[in-house]
Enzyme design. Structure first.
Site, PDB file in Angstrom:
ATOM      1  CB  CYS A  40     -30.084 -52.773  21.165  1.00 22.67           C
ATOM      2  SG  CYS A  40     -30.498 -54.547  21.123  1.00 22.67           S
ATOM      3  CG  HIS A  78     -34.488 -53.231  21.571  1.00 19.14           C
ATOM      4  ND1 HIS A  78     -33.376 -52.796  20.886  1.00 19.14           N
ATOM      5  CD2 HIS A  78     -34.943 -52.159  22.264  1.00 19.14           C
ATOM      6  CE1 HIS A  78     -33.172 -51.513  21.155  1.00 19.14           C
ATOM      7  NE2 HIS A  78     -34.112 -51.100  21.986  1.00 19.14           N
ATOM      8  CG  ASP A  93     -33.534 -47.982  23.124  1.00 18.90           C
ATOM      9  OD1 ASP A  93     -32.407 -48.273  22.698  1.00 18.90           O
ATOM     10  OD2 ASP A  93     -34.544 -48.690  22.922  1.00 18.90           O
TER      11      ASP A  93
END
Length: 222
Positions: A40, A78, A93
């Protein structure tokens, strides 16, 4: 969706003993020039820089991921992105598993069917919740607020993710891409194909693993 089908979510550098760095020039070298992927911080980190270069307003958001029993991970666990101004903001995302095939409008109780699951956003005070329903009711996946951060703010947690024994990224190697109707993944030594809700798993030898990494993801083993 195009990004998810072309840039793998992967943590292979950890197993290969290579540090995961968050400097933009390093991310560009790895993801664009070397045609690798990342997790991420890397994927959303480089995407944020691209969107800003194209003139978009971008906030880098710290999110706390929900565990199986509902407990939340630490801040900065995250990285997600909020793109656009107040009236048209969308949650973006490209580094959270098989979620976010398209951006989600930042609207309280916004709900959408996404393949075999329902996804939802809910606002609770200053916090926002991202939830999924895979047939057992809506469950929180992560929690975030709208406070903007710099990419380097995620540095300490990035180091923890790639070194701590309890981190799931140090416990298993993953390489995964979305497909038009599902997903294809290498998890440890298993090849997992998910298509239209059906899943198959195949145990691979070391040679088969290297061949799959090259043929399915365009990547060399090391």
């Amino acid at each position: 969706m195009a990004h998810l089908q072309r840039v793998p979510f992967e943590n292979l550098d950890i197993g290969w003993g290579r540090p995961i760095r968050l400097e933009l020039d390093h991310l560009y070298q790895k993801i664009v020039l070397e045609r690798r992927g990342g997790y991420c911080y890397e994927l959303n980190g480089l995407l944020a820089a691209l969107l800003e270069a194209l003139g978009h307003e971008v906030r880098r958001l710290s999110t706390r991921v929900a565990g199986k029993t509902g407990e939340l991970s630490p801040a900065f666990d995250h990285l997600a992105l909020l793109v656009g101004g107040t009236q048209e903001a969308q949650l973006v995302d490209v580094g959270f598993g098989d979620a976010f095939l398209e951006p989600l409008p930042l609207i309280d109780e916004f709900t959408r069917l996404e393949r075999q699951k329902t996804v939802c956003l809910e606002q609770r005070g200053e916090d926002w919740l991202y939830l999924e329903d895979r047939g057992e009711g809506l469950r929180v996946q992560y929690v975030f607020n709208l406070v903007p951060h710099n990419l380097q703010d995620f540095g300490p947690r990035n180091l923890c993710q790639q070194t701590a024994p309890e981190s799931h990224f140090t416990q298993n190697q993953i390489c995964s891409l979305a497909t038009p109707s599902g997903r294809i993944s290498l998890s440890g030594s298993r090849l997992i194909r998910s298509e239209s809700g059906f899943k198959t798993e195949t145990e691979l030898s070391a040679d088969e693993y290297e061949a799959a990494l090259q043929e399915l993801f365009g990547m060399a083993a090391r």
